[in-house]
Design an enzyme around this catalytic site. Structure first.
Site, PDB file in Angstrom:
ATOM      1  N   SER A 142       0.866  -1.189   0.000  1.00  0.00           N
ATOM      2  CA  SER A 142       0.000   0.000   0.000  1.00  0.00           C
ATOM      3  C   SER A 142       0.895   1.228   0.000  1.00  0.00           C
ATOM      4  CB  SER A 142      -0.870  -0.017   1.258  1.00  0.00           C
ATOM      5  OG  SER A 142      -1.510   1.231   1.437  1.00  0.00           O
ATOM      6  N   TYR A 155      -1.756  -0.707  10.677  1.00  0.00           N
ATOM      7  CA  TYR A 155      -1.824  -1.064   9.252  1.00  0.00           C
ATOM      8  C   TYR A 155      -0.561  -0.583   8.525  1.00  0.00           C
ATOM      9  CZ  TYR A 155      -3.753  -1.182   4.452  1.00  0.00           C
ATOM     10  OH  TYR A 155      -3.979  -1.422   3.110  1.00  0.00           O
TER      11      TYR A 155
HETATM   12  N1  NAD Z   1      -8.735  -0.656  -1.139  1.00  0.00           N
HETATM   13  C1  NAD Z   1      -7.660   0.087  -0.997  1.00  0.00           C
HETATM   14  O1  NAD Z   1      -7.730   1.336  -1.058  1.00  0.00           O
HETATM   15  C2  NAD Z   1      -6.311  -0.541  -0.777  1.00  0.00           C
HETATM   16  C3  NAD Z   1      -5.189   0.276  -0.871  1.00  0.00           C
HETATM   17  C4  NAD Z   1      -3.928  -0.263  -0.664  1.00  0.00           C
HETATM   18  C5  NAD Z   1      -3.799  -1.612  -0.389  1.00  0.00           C
HETATM   19  N2  NAD Z   1      -4.905  -2.396  -0.308  1.00  0.00           N
HETATM   20  C6  NAD Z   1      -4.688  -3.820  -0.012  1.00  0.00           C
HETATM   21  O2  NAD Z   1      -5.309  -4.601  -1.000  1.00  0.00           O
HETATM   22  C7  NAD Z   1      -5.631  -5.886  -0.440  1.00  0.00           C
HETATM   23  C8  NAD Z   1      -7.071  -6.225  -0.806  1.00  0.00           C
HETATM   24  O3  NAD Z   1      -7.938  -5.300  -0.184  1.00  0.00           O
HETATM   25  P1  NAD Z   1      -9.319  -4.796  -0.828  1.00  0.00           P
HETATM   26  O4  NAD Z   1      -9.302  -3.331  -0.779  1.00  0.00           O
HETATM   27  O5  NAD Z   1      -9.556  -5.498  -2.117  1.00  0.00           O
HETATM   28  O6  NAD Z   1     -10.370  -5.238   0.310  1.00  0.00           O
HETATM   29  P2  NAD Z   1     -11.234  -6.566   0.482  1.00  0.00           P
HETATM   30  O7  NAD Z   1     -11.722  -6.552   1.874  1.00  0.00           O
HETATM   31  O8  NAD Z   1     -12.230  -6.656  -0.610  1.00  0.00           O
HETATM   32  O9  NAD Z   1     -10.178  -7.734   0.260  1.00  0.00           O
HETATM   33  C9  NAD Z   1      -9.468  -8.357   1.296  1.00  0.00           C
HETATM   34  C10 NAD Z   1      -9.581  -9.855   1.099  1.00  0.00           C
HETATM   35  O10 NAD Z   1      -8.749 -10.520   2.050  1.00  0.00           O
HETATM   36  C11 NAD Z   1      -9.481 -11.610   2.594  1.00  0.00           C
HETATM   37  N3  NAD Z   1      -8.989 -11.915   3.933  1.00  0.00           N
HETATM   38  C12 NAD Z   1      -9.018 -11.119   5.026  1.00  0.00           C
HETATM   39  N4  NAD Z   1      -8.501 -11.768   6.070  1.00  0.00           N
HETATM   40  C13 NAD Z   1      -8.139 -13.003   5.636  1.00  0.00           C
HETATM   41  C14 NAD Z   1      -7.541 -14.129   6.258  1.00  0.00           C
HETATM   42  N5  NAD Z   1      -7.213 -14.135   7.557  1.00  0.00           N
HETATM   43  N6  NAD Z   1      -7.308 -15.220   5.492  1.00  0.00           N
HETATM   44  C15 NAD Z   1      -7.635 -15.234   4.193  1.00  0.00           C
HETATM   45  N7  NAD Z   1      -8.194 -14.199   3.543  1.00  0.00           N
HETATM   46  C16 NAD Z   1      -8.450 -13.103   4.271  1.00  0.00           C
HETATM   47  C17 NAD Z   1     -10.932 -11.130   2.619  1.00  0.00           C
HETATM   48  O11 NAD Z   1     -11.824 -12.229   2.659  1.00  0.00           O
HETATM   49  C18 NAD Z   1     -11.007 -10.364   1.312  1.00  0.00           C
HETATM   50  O12 NAD Z   1     -11.367 -11.217   0.253  1.00  0.00           O
HETATM   51  C19 NAD Z   1      -5.361  -5.773   1.057  1.00  0.00           C
HETATM   52  O13 NAD Z   1      -4.112  -6.355   1.353  1.00  0.00           O
HETATM   53  C20 NAD Z   1      -5.313  -4.276   1.288  1.00  0.00           C
HETATM   54  O14 NAD Z   1      -4.531  -3.922   2.409  1.00  0.00           O
HETATM   55  C21 NAD Z   1      -6.165  -1.892  -0.498  1.00  0.00           C
END
Ligand code: NAD
Length: 252
Positions: A142, A155
């Protein structure tokens, strides 16, 4: 098709960025295994990808648990015999001010975001090394791994850790033909960011921190993941690629 018959494991692959990446990779001809903790959501996403002609399996499992991680990897090997690409994407984010972060929340973020990335990365890398084949590992970091955001100390620390883990993995795995890179998305519209999007009074000023003036969409991160997964990035390893609409280039 740029990923014909490549085998990919995507953790957290049923929603958000992971889902968009699974859809994109499957459309490029990859065999895609999506994992997560919500069976019904996994099944629905897998059905959606299959309906579009994609080859997909889903595996429920928790990235914090080594036994689950080994089962995920074994299931992919049992189905397709190999793993070419890992998208180490599962993650959580639950904001709290530094003075109020509970120890349990600190531990939960470390266990899922950082330890989970390590466990899955190590299991897949071992499998690639055992098979004597090259591969690409993409760790989902991120912009919060490169600069601090308020109310996100726990985080931020996990994502900063993922960036150094990425470089460390890249250093040791490069001689073995495995590339390891990180993606650093900015603000992307997913359920993780929905609480802020649903709060217009807070979201409008937040958007002003993004020079491009809008949130990103998961498909824009999937495009960057495709670049990192394929030979288009064949001389790149240990890199943290920022995809953030310019958010990090501003002083305030
Ligand atoms: N959305 C944003 O703005 C953003 C920005 C930077 C980084 N990210 C990163 O992108 C990744 C995906 O996030 P997203 O925004 O798509 O949200 P999201 O909540 O849709 O995706 C997260 C996924 O991780 C899974 N997950 C959570 N805990 C888990 C566990 N213990 N075991 C297995 N699976 C697990 C959830 O079921 C979900 O499918 C994350 O690592 C997040 O930190 C997101």
């Amino acid at each position: 098709m740029r990923m014909k018959d490549m085998v990919v494991l995507i953790t957290g692959g049923s929603t958000g960025i992971g889902k968009a990446t699974a859809v994109r990779f499957a459309a490029e001809g990859a065999k895609v295994a999506i994992t997560g903790r919500e069976k019904a959501v996994l099944q629905a996403t897998a059905e959606e990808i299959a309906a579009q002609g994609g080859e997909v399996i889903w595996i429920d499992g928790d990235v914090q648990l080594k036994s689950d991680v080994n089962r995920m990897v074994d299931t992919v090997l049992g189905n397709w015999g190999t793993i070419d690409v890992l998208v180490n994407n599962a993650g959580i984010c639950s904001p709290a001010s530094f003075l109020e972060i509970e120890e349990s929340e600190w531990d939960r973020h470390m266990a899922i975001n950082l330890k989970g990335t390590f466990l899955v990365g190590q299991a897949v890398a071992r499998c690639m090394v055992q098979q004597g084949k090259s591969g690409s590992i993409i760790n989902m970091s991120s912009v919060n791994g490169l600069a601090a955001e308020k109310d996100q100390a726990h985080y931020n620390a996990t994502k900063g850790g993922i960036n150094l883990l990425t470089m460390s993995m890249a250093l040791e795995l490069a001689p073995l033909g495995i590339r390891v890179n990180a993606l650093c998305p900015g603000f992307i519209e997913t359920r993780l960011t929905k609480p802020l999007i649903d709060n217009p009074a807070a979201f409008a000023p937040y958007l002003e921190t993004i020079p491009m003036g809008r949130a990103g969409v998961p498909e824009e991160i999937a495009d960057a993941a495709l670049f990192m997964a394929t030979s288009d990035s064949r001389y790149m390893t240990g890199h943290c690629l920022v995809v953030d609409g310019g958010q990090l280039i501003k002083l305030s």
